[in-house]
Structure formats: C-alpha cells, structure tokens
Motif scaffolding. Structure first.
Motif, short mmCIF file in Angstrom:
data_model
loop_
_atom_site.label_atom_id
_atom_site.label_comp_id
_atom_site.label_asym_id
_atom_site.label_seq_id
_atom_site.Cartn_x
_atom_site.Cartn_y
_atom_site.Cartn_z
N UNK A 226 0.89 -1.59 -0.38
CA UNK A 226 0.35 -0.27 -0.07
C UNK A 226 0.81 1.62 -0.34
N UNK A 227 2.10 1.13 1.01
CA UNK A 227 2.42 2.46 0.65
C UNK A 227 3.92 2.32 0.12
N UNK A 228 4.57 3.55 -0.29
CA UNK A 228 5.65 4.07 -1.09
C UNK A 228 7.15 3.97 -0.59
N UNK A 229 7.78 3.49 -1.04
CA UNK A 229 9.67 3.59 -0.56
C UNK A 229 9.53 5.01 -1.39
N UNK A 230 10.90 5.61 -1.50
CA UNK A 230 11.32 7.10 -1.97
C UNK A 230 10.57 7.17 -3.52
N UNK A 231 10.94 6.04 -4.77
CA UNK A 231 11.17 6.27 -6.12
C UNK A 231 9.70 6.15 -5.69
N UNK A 232 8.73 4.96 -5.54
CA UNK A 232 7.88 5.07 -5.84
C UNK A 232 6.76 6.19 -5.57
N UNK A 233 6.90 6.87 -4.64
CA UNK A 233 6.08 8.09 -3.97
C UNK A 233 7.02 9.23 -5.13
N UNK A 234 8.34 9.49 -5.94
CA UNK A 234 7.99 10.53 -6.69
C UNK A 234 7.82 10.10 -8.33
N UNK A 235 7.49 8.76 -7.86
CA UNK A 235 6.96 8.91 -9.57
C UNK A 235 5.53 8.45 -9.56
N UNK A 236 4.88 8.45 -8.09
CA UNK A 236 3.50 8.98 -8.50
C UNK A 236 3.02 10.64 -8.40
N UNK A 237 3.96 11.17 -7.32
CA UNK A 237 3.35 12.08 -7.81
C UNK A 237 4.14 12.77 -8.71
N UNK A 238 4.89 12.35 -9.27
CA UNK A 238 5.18 12.72 -11.12
C UNK A 238 3.15 12.45 -11.62
N UNK A 239 3.10 11.90 -11.45
CA UNK A 239 2.16 11.49 -12.03
C UNK A 239 1.44 12.45 -12.02
N UNK A 240 1.19 12.93 -10.39
CA UNK A 240 -0.53 13.95 -10.46
C UNK A 240 0.43 15.22 -10.89
N UNK A 241 1.57 15.78 -11.12
CA UNK A 241 2.54 16.72 -11.20
C UNK A 241 1.76 16.60 -13.27
N UNK A 242 2.19 16.04 -12.96
CA UNK A 242 1.68 15.87 -14.48
C UNK A 242 0.49 16.31 -14.98
N UNK A 243 -0.51 16.12 -14.17
CA UNK A 243 -1.68 15.93 -14.81
C UNK A 243 -1.98 17.55 -14.24
N UNK A 244 -1.42 17.90 -13.24
CA UNK A 244 -1.76 18.88 -12.81
C UNK A 244 -1.05 20.40 -14.10
N UNK A 245 -0.86 19.81 -14.44
CA UNK A 245 0.28 20.60 -15.90
C UNK A 245 -0.39 20.43 -16.77
N UNK A 246 -1.20 18.61 -17.23
CA UNK A 246 -2.15 19.09 -18.52
C UNK A 246 -3.48 19.81 -18.46
N UNK A 247 -3.93 19.76 -16.98
CA UNK A 247 -5.23 20.36 -16.68
C UNK A 247 -4.99 21.88 -16.80
#
Length: 273
Positions: A226-247
């Motif tokens: 369920x929870x992330x280590x650093x690499x996963x947290x960064x890559x999930x944050x990237x998904x959020x940031x990319x959507x903030x940018x795209x929208x």
C-alpha cells in the motif's frame, strides 16, 4: 493503513508547517507564491527520517515544484474523508488557504473501512457528502479544489495482471467531480495502468518492499503493498504533477522536471525531533 493515533496526529502537527517552496524571490514586485495544500491519507503524507525510505506522494510533490509554487502537505496517516474532517484538520487548512491556492483532496483507502465508525463512509452518500465539504470550503475562500482518486495498491492476479482494489469509491469521486464541475486527477486509473505496465516484480521497487538489513529503520525488512518507498512516491507525485500541468491547474512556470529522471535522494524526510 494504520489507525489514527496520538503519534500520527503529533506527526501531522509537526509537518504541517513544512511548506516546501523550492526557492523564494526577494523582489517586492514578484507575484505571490501559490500554495498547493494536500488533504489525504498515508499514501500522500509526510514521513519522518525515522521512517525513511517510506514516503508519501504529497511529500514528493515539491520535487517537481519551481520557486513559484509551495506545497503544504497536511495528509494524515490513517485518515478518511470523515475522520480528517472530524479531527478539525480541514478547518486548519481553510484557516490558512488563500485565494488562488489549490487544495488537492485524496481519500478512499480508509473510507473503505466501513466497520470503523470513525472512518468508514458509503461511496454514494457519506463519502460524497464529506468530500463536498472540502470543495465548498476551498471555493468559499477563493481557492481551487482538485479531487484526486486514490492511488492503487499493489495487487496482481494469478495471471500477473494488476487489478483495482477500491470498489466504488473512485467512481463516486469521478461522479462528484462531474456534478460539482471541479477538476479531477484520476490517480487510481493512472497508477493502475502504471502498475500493469511495470508488472508484479518491478512494482516492488515502488512500494515499501525491503530486504532484511537493507534499512536501519526496517531491520527485518518490509513487504508493504500500500505504501511507497522514495522511488514510488516520486513517480506517483510525477503522475499528479503531470496532470496538474496537462489540465493547466497551476500558474505557468509552477512545475519542472516532469519528464526528467529524479534521484531518490532528492526526497526530504524531516527530523522527528
């Protein structure tokens, strides 16, 4: 997800002031830095150095912020849309949020615990009712609310296919976003697609899977889906940031590194002292 505890509340209080503005400007004519507030659960929350490399995607979001953007992550481990509100944590955000700020709202993991009266909600009644309080509060203060469906867990069937685990909650949030005409980041769908692409073994590098002896904070190892280590947290944050940018949900120039490789050590874990 862990139960809400005194320790979790103390941790939330300690990291609430952690506004991750990556650089500031001294020029008096410079525009005000916009702040993105994060209201969510343990998948988004900030973790102390004593819990590294465990990290939440809200903790990693500042990696993608320019000096024009601040991130104030108020997510709380164990929280649901109901318990976060009942604990007064939404009130705390609304006391600080200002016109032009953004409020990312991401709950569901603990809302699913319907046998827990402190946290459980029903997808199409109480869940939507509580989420609406976040939307209304932000809009009344001139801020922009953004609903974020729950990131998917690491779940694979016998054929190695990633499958959804959140029941009706993501769709209930999608429906509410459409009805209330507020932006939606469909992190559930985005993460499920990513886990499917990576496969069962590769996703262990994203989630908190650690061999015994690898981390002093987890001497016997970990196998957390369920929870992330650093690499996963960064890559999930990237998904959020990319959507903030795209929208186009943030002022121009708010984000960076959206397509760049980001080293795990760029993540910051605050001291627990």
């Amino acid at each position: 997800m862990t139960n809400i505890s005194r320790r979790a509340l103390a941790r939330a209080a300690a990291v609430a002031p952690l506004i991750a503005a990556l650089g500031t400007s001294k020029a008096s004519a410079a525009p005000r830095v916009a702040t993105v507030y994060v209201a969510g659960d343990s998948t988004a929350s900030v973790y102390h150095s004593t819990e590294a490399p465990r990290a939440g995607w809200g903790q990693a979001l500042p990696v993608f912020a320019t000096p024009r953007l601040a991130v104030d992550d108020r997510a709380l481990s164990g929280a649901s849309s109901k318990s976060f509100y009942d604990l007064g944590l939404l009130d705390g955000i609304l006391a600080d949020i200002r016109p032009g700020d953004r409020l990312l709202v991401s709950f569901g993991h603990n809302d699913e615990k319907v046998t827990d009266p402190a946290r459980g909600t029903d997808p199409y009644t109480t869940y939507q009712d509580y989420l609406r309080r976040y939307l209304d509060g932000a809009r009344q203060r001139g801020a922009l609310p953004v609903l974020v469906t729950s990131v998917e867990r690491r779940r694979f069937d016998a054929q190695g296919r990633a499958y959804a685990s959140h029941g009706l909650y993501p769709q209930a949030m999608r429906d509410l976003a459409a009805r209330e005409k507020v932006p939606l980041i469909d992190l559930q769908a985005l993460s499920l697609s990513r886990w499917e692409q990576l496969g069962a073994e590769a996703t262990k590098l994203y989630f908190l899977w650690l061999a015994a002896g690898l981390s002093p904070n987890y001497p016997t190892g970990a196998a957390d889906n369920t929870h992330f280590q650093a690499h996963g947290a960064i890559e999930v944050a990237r998904l959020v940031a990319q959507e903030l940018h795209r929208q186009r949900l943030l002022p121009p120039g708010s984000l960076r590194r959206l397509d760049d490789a980001v080293a795990d050590d760029r993540l910051h874990w605050p001291s627990s002292s």
